[in-house]
Design a protein around this motif. Structure first.
Motif, PDB file in Angstrom:
ATOM      1  N   ASP A 176      44.971  44.157  46.938  1.00 53.21           N
ATOM      2  CA  ASP A 176      44.409  44.301  45.598  1.00 53.21           C
ATOM      3  C   ASP A 176      45.437  43.940  44.535  1.00 53.21           C
ATOM      4  OD1 ASP A 176      41.945  45.129  46.545  1.00 53.21           O
ATOM      5  OD2 ASP A 176      42.537  47.234  46.595  1.00 53.21           O
ATOM      6  N   GLU A 207      42.165  53.495  45.214  1.00 49.72           N
ATOM      7  CA  GLU A 207      40.903  53.418  44.480  1.00 49.72           C
ATOM      8  C   GLU A 207      41.094  52.707  43.136  1.00 49.72           C
ATOM      9  OE1 GLU A 207      42.259  56.111  45.675  1.00 49.72           O
ATOM     10  OE2 GLU A 207      41.004  56.523  47.451  1.00 49.72           O
ATOM     11  N   LYS A 208      42.136  53.064  42.387  1.00 48.86           N
ATOM     12  CA  LYS A 208      42.379  52.423  41.100  1.00 48.86           C
ATOM     13  C   LYS A 208      42.742  50.948  41.272  1.00 48.86           C
ATOM     14  CE  LYS A 208      43.909  56.578  38.635  1.00 48.86           C
ATOM     15  NZ  LYS A 208      45.020  57.220  37.872  1.00 48.86           N
ATOM     16  N   ALA A 210      41.766  49.003  43.665  1.00 42.88           N
ATOM     17  CA  ALA A 210      40.553  48.271  44.049  1.00 42.88           C
ATOM     18  C   ALA A 210      39.665  48.024  42.839  1.00 42.88           C
ATOM     19  CB  ALA A 210      39.798  49.051  45.125  1.00 42.88           C
ATOM     20  N   ARG A 211      39.531  49.023  41.953  1.00 38.64           N
ATOM     21  CA  ARG A 211      38.705  48.829  40.756  1.00 38.64           C
ATOM     22  C   ARG A 211      39.300  47.759  39.839  1.00 38.64           C
ATOM     23  NH1 ARG A 211      38.238  54.579  40.960  1.00 38.64           N
ATOM     24  NH2 ARG A 211      39.853  54.794  39.343  1.00 38.64           N
ATOM     25  N   ARG A 212      40.602  47.778  39.702  1.00 41.82           N
ATOM     26  CA  ARG A 212      41.224  46.773  38.840  1.00 41.82           C
ATOM     27  C   ARG A 212      41.093  45.376  39.434  1.00 41.82           C
ATOM     28  NH1 ARG A 212      47.131  47.288  35.883  1.00 41.82           N
ATOM     29  NH2 ARG A 212      47.180  45.182  34.992  1.00 41.82           N
ATOM     30  N   GLU A 214      38.652  44.339  41.348  1.00 41.16           N
ATOM     31  CA  GLU A 214      37.260  43.940  41.180  1.00 41.16           C
ATOM     32  C   GLU A 214      37.000  43.503  39.741  1.00 41.16           C
ATOM     33  OE1 GLU A 214      33.490  42.991  42.338  1.00 41.16           O
ATOM     34  OE2 GLU A 214      35.223  43.582  43.566  1.00 41.16           O
ATOM     35  N   ALA A 215      37.564  44.240  38.776  1.00 41.73           N
ATOM     36  CA  ALA A 215      37.393  43.857  37.372  1.00 41.73           C
ATOM     37  C   ALA A 215      38.030  42.503  37.087  1.00 41.73           C
ATOM     38  CB  ALA A 215      38.009  44.929  36.469  1.00 41.73           C
ATOM     39  N   ARG A 217      38.406  40.046  39.244  1.00 43.25           N
ATOM     40  CA  ARG A 217      37.554  39.016  39.846  1.00 43.25           C
ATOM     41  C   ARG A 217      36.309  38.774  39.004  1.00 43.25           C
ATOM     42  NH1 ARG A 217      39.364  41.085  44.989  1.00 43.25           N
ATOM     43  NH2 ARG A 217      37.861  42.778  44.797  1.00 43.25           N
ATOM     44  N   ASP A 218      35.724  39.853  38.457  1.00 42.38           N
ATOM     45  CA  ASP A 218      34.515  39.685  37.642  1.00 42.38           C
ATOM     46  C   ASP A 218      34.803  38.941  36.343  1.00 42.38           C
ATOM     47  OD1 ASP A 218      33.063  41.004  39.525  1.00 42.38           O
ATOM     48  OD2 ASP A 218      33.152  42.960  38.528  1.00 42.38           O
TER      49      ASP A 218
END
Length: 774
Positions: A176, A207-208, A210-212, A214-215, A217-218
């Motif tokens: 990540d 978890e943090k 992974a969220r970052r 994903e953001a 990539r989006d």
């Protein structure tokens, strides 16, 4: 096959042989029976063993050729990198001084130590050239980890960014963190900033992180969450083309904006001042006068001069603002994120290779892939040693754009030759790309043949089938054969042309802002300002003709109302008055175009203001009519009768007379007064408001009492000796067109204009005589 021999009488023996001193011995029957049974039991295995050996030998003989493996005495790339990490967990190669100088190693170490302190995970960092695809990067990290035998976070950094990161035996969101630095940073962020962003995320919880990721990539991926094309981060650095664009824009603004102020502001101001209402604009000034006491003169008109000064200062301030703003906004000095390398950074690899070549004429870079085995290298050494053309040196070293020679093999060979200080044939073979370059220094081989006739099959791998080792061994062998067959020369020759290596600082330095396209920008800005001015003038002209409220009128009347009277005034003093006094603005040296335009405007204004059917005193009606009629006779000489237009062939003196008559008519109509004479210094100013003693001519120091308008009277009151400087002059009829230097006073020109000094009635009679009208 022979077995091992014994070192003594009682040691192990060689299989299939016996000692010379051995004696023949007879075995008992029981031993024979046991041996027979054992042989029967082992017969299947004995039969299978030769077949297996034969199959293995056959497979080895028929198997395709694979990448040769280095001999144990030659350290592999993995072993070399692992040895570096064993000494220091952060290793920066010396092969990329232009992108990642070795002097930046403390910066990488500081970031890696920060990861360890915050997570407790030991971080190993390798800053080496890009090994290839992602699988090769991951395989390299895995091999280094296996050789090093230590768990931790392994990070591979190339000349661009973090290329791979793997956590071996520890828990860390390496994937990540790698994703975040890949998407959130632009391509020119540089390796150090990329590693810093990686470190910021890898210390987060899974978890943090992974969220970052994903953001990221989006937002910046190929397709966002909505399916639309994702954006890209803005680049942190600009290139030479961007700097030229900045210089061009700065040049345009630096000349265009101030010129717009200097061109448009005066034009718009004059256009607006010409737009006046039909009724006179009245400025009321109360003057208290006592008997024998003269009131103060009206203030001098300084507005236009002050406005011109303001415009010049505004243009200067605007130019300075543009220069300072551009300097602050376009403050980039380099096109790369790489810090400037030191002298040691630029010579480190060359010194390393040079030291290796002093010990061995064949040097294979231990930090790079090893395409040749030790046996193949030995064969090349042998052939190079027995060559009759002189010493030969082979350097198996990668050539990259970010190395000290900027990827130029000949420049690298020149550096090696200078370091060794020996003549010979220098061969530079790139183990990554497979390219081979040859440079000769003072050897008896034709230099042109080496520089121009080297076969393509030797210079690069021309085979259609890809190979991991680029067939370097075969091609180097062909090269040595080519050198052996090359003709010898009587004198030593050198094939190098002395390639200049670009300075790393100058190579990434941006041009100065006020250079390159800045100068063409200045010219374009000036041309653009003129074009914009023409467009504005055209628009205002159209508006002035199309919109009734914006139509330009004749120059307005300045009316000053005074009250009070005087008694006992003689010559040289104002006459008592209580009516409205009128004055006009006019230059001292008007041009023919100004006179023609003003005559057109004044005749039109007088025609609008004079109504013959209005209830006017008879004398006033006759005077205004005579002024309008004679002014028209002078300005409109159409053969078929007046057509309402000012003719182009009217002399400047006649135009000045027409303007004077029209203005005197307008003044009489406004004041209801027909007794005022013209201003003696400049009849274009309209009626006089008083008398003053003034020096009328520069060559005559005597003073004479003359009637003056309000503005001239105020000036003469202060400087009577300079009164002649306000006298009206007109172009000489004999002067060339546009020659302003040849001018004569208005009372010396031909025509009726000199009669303006004798009063309006005499002026009107003179005009009618001049035009042949009774």
């Amino acid at each position: 096959m022979r077995g091992p021999r014994s070192s003594g009488a009682n040691g192990p023996q060689v299989a299939g042989s016996r000692p010379r001193s051995a004696r023949r011995r007879h075995l008992p029957p029981t031993a024979l029976l046991t041996a027979l049974l054992t042989t029967l039991l082992l017969l299947p295995f004995l039969a299978a063993t030769p077949a297996s050996a034969t199959a293995t030998a056959s497979a080895t003989a028929t198997a395709p050729a694979t990448t040769p493996q280095p001999s144990p005495r030659e350290p592999t790339q993995t072993a070399t990198l692992a040895a570096h990490l064993r000494k220091n967990p952060v290793y920066v190669t010396d092969q990329l001084p232009r992108a990642v100088p070795r002097s930046t190693a403390p910066d990488f170490a500081e970031v890696a130590e920060g990861i360890r302190k915050r997570t407790g995970v030991r971080t190993y960092v390798l800053v080496v050239p890009e090994p290839g695809a992602g699988t090769e990067s991951k395989a390299l990290l895995g091999a280094v980890h296996d050789r090093l035998g230590r768990d931790g976070l392994y990070v591979l950094v190339d000349e661009y960014s973090v290329s791979q990161a793997v956590a071996f035996g520890v828990r860390a969101p390496a994937k990540d963190a790698w994703t975040v630095q890949l998407y959130e940073l632009p391509s020119d962020a540089g390796p150090l900033l990329s590693f810093e962003r990686f470190a910021d995320v890898v210390v987060l919880s899974p978890e943090k992180a992974a969220r970052r990721a994903e953001a990221a990539r989006d937002k910046y991926g190929s397709h966002g969450a909505s399916g639309a094309r994702g954006g890209e981060p803005d680049e942190l650095h600009i290139g030479p083309t961007d700097r030229r664009n900045q210089s061009f824009l700065t040049g345009i603004a630096l000349t265009g904006l101030p010129l717009l102020v200097l061109l448009i502001s005066p034009y718009v101001r004059r256009w607006w001042r010409r737009r006046r209402p039909r009724t006179p604009t009245v400025d009321v000034v109360s003057l208290s006068k006592s008997k024998g006491e003269e009131g103060p003169a009206p203030p001098r008109q300084r507005g236009p001069r002050r406005l011109h000064w303001v415009e010049a200062v505004l243009a200067l301030v605007l130019a300075a603002t543009v220069a300072l703003t551009a300097t602050a906004l376009f403050d980039e000095t380099t096109s790369s994120a790489a810090p400037p390398p030191t002298a040691v950074d630029m010579t480190s690899r060359v010194d390393r290779v040079t030291d290796g070549l002093r010990r061995d004429p064949v040097y294979s870079d231990p930090e790079s892939p090893r395409p040749l085995t030790a046996r193949q290298l030995d064969g090349l050494r042998s052939r190079m040693k027995n060559a009759d053309y002189g010493a030969s040196y082979l350097a198996l070293v990668p050539q990259m754009p970010d190395d000290e020679s900027a990827g130029d093999p000949e420049a690298f060979a020149d550096a090696l030759q200078r370091g060794l200080g020996k003549s010979g044939v220098y061969v530079v073979a790139d183990p990554i790309s497979g390219d081979i370059d040859v440079v000769t220094y003072d050897v008896r081989i034709d230099a042109n043949r080496i520089a121009l006739d080297l076969p393509d099959g030797i210079s690069y791998d021309a085979s259609d089938e890809p190979s991991d080792d680029h067939r370097l061994h075969q091609r180097l062998g062909r090269l040595l054969t080519f050198l052996d067959d090359s003709p010898r020369t009587d004198t030593p020759e050198t094939s190098s042309i002395g390639t200049d290596v670009p300075d790393p600082v100058e190579d990434t330095a941006l041009p100065r802002l006020f250079s390159t396209d800045f100068w063409p920008g200045l010219l374009v800005g000036a041309i653009g300002a003129v074009l914009v001015f023409l467009v504005v003038a055209a628009v205002l002209g159209i508006l002035g003709r199309a919109v009734p409220g914006l139509r330009p009128a004749a120059p307005g009347i300045r009316v000053i109302r005074q009250r009070g009277g005087g008694e006992g005034r003689g010559r040289g003093q104002d006459q008592g008055r209580s009516g409205a006094l009128v004055g006009f603005d006019a230059p001292t040296d008007p041009s023919p175009s100004y006179l023609r335009r003003t005559a057109r405007e004044e005749l039109a204004a007088l025609s609008r203001e004079f109504d013959p059917d209005a209830a006017l005193p008879s004398s006033l009606r006759i005077r205004v009519w005579d002024c309008l009629d004679t002014a028209t006779l002078l300005a409109d000489r159409n053969a078929g009768g007046p057509d309402g237009r000012v003719d182009d062939d009217v002399p400047a003196a006649d135009l000045a007379a027409a303007v004077t008559l029209a203005r005197m008519g307008r003044a009489a109509l406004a004041n209801r007064d027909t007794d005022k004479p013209c201003c003696a210094l400049n009849p274009l100013h309209g009626p006089a408001t008083g008398w003053r003693d003034a020096q009328y001519a520069p060559e005559d120091s005597r003073r004479r009492t003359i009637p003056l308008c309000d503005a001239c009277r105020a000036f003469v009151t202060e400087r009577p000796d300079l009164a002649h400087t306000r006298r009206l002059t007109l172009p000489s009829p004999t002067a060339g067109r546009g020659a302003d230097a040849d001018r004569v006073p208005y009372e010396d020109v031909a025509g009726p204009m000199p009669a303006a000094r004798k009063g309006v009635p005499q002026f009107i009679r003179q005009v009618r005589e001049y035009t042949g009208v009774q």
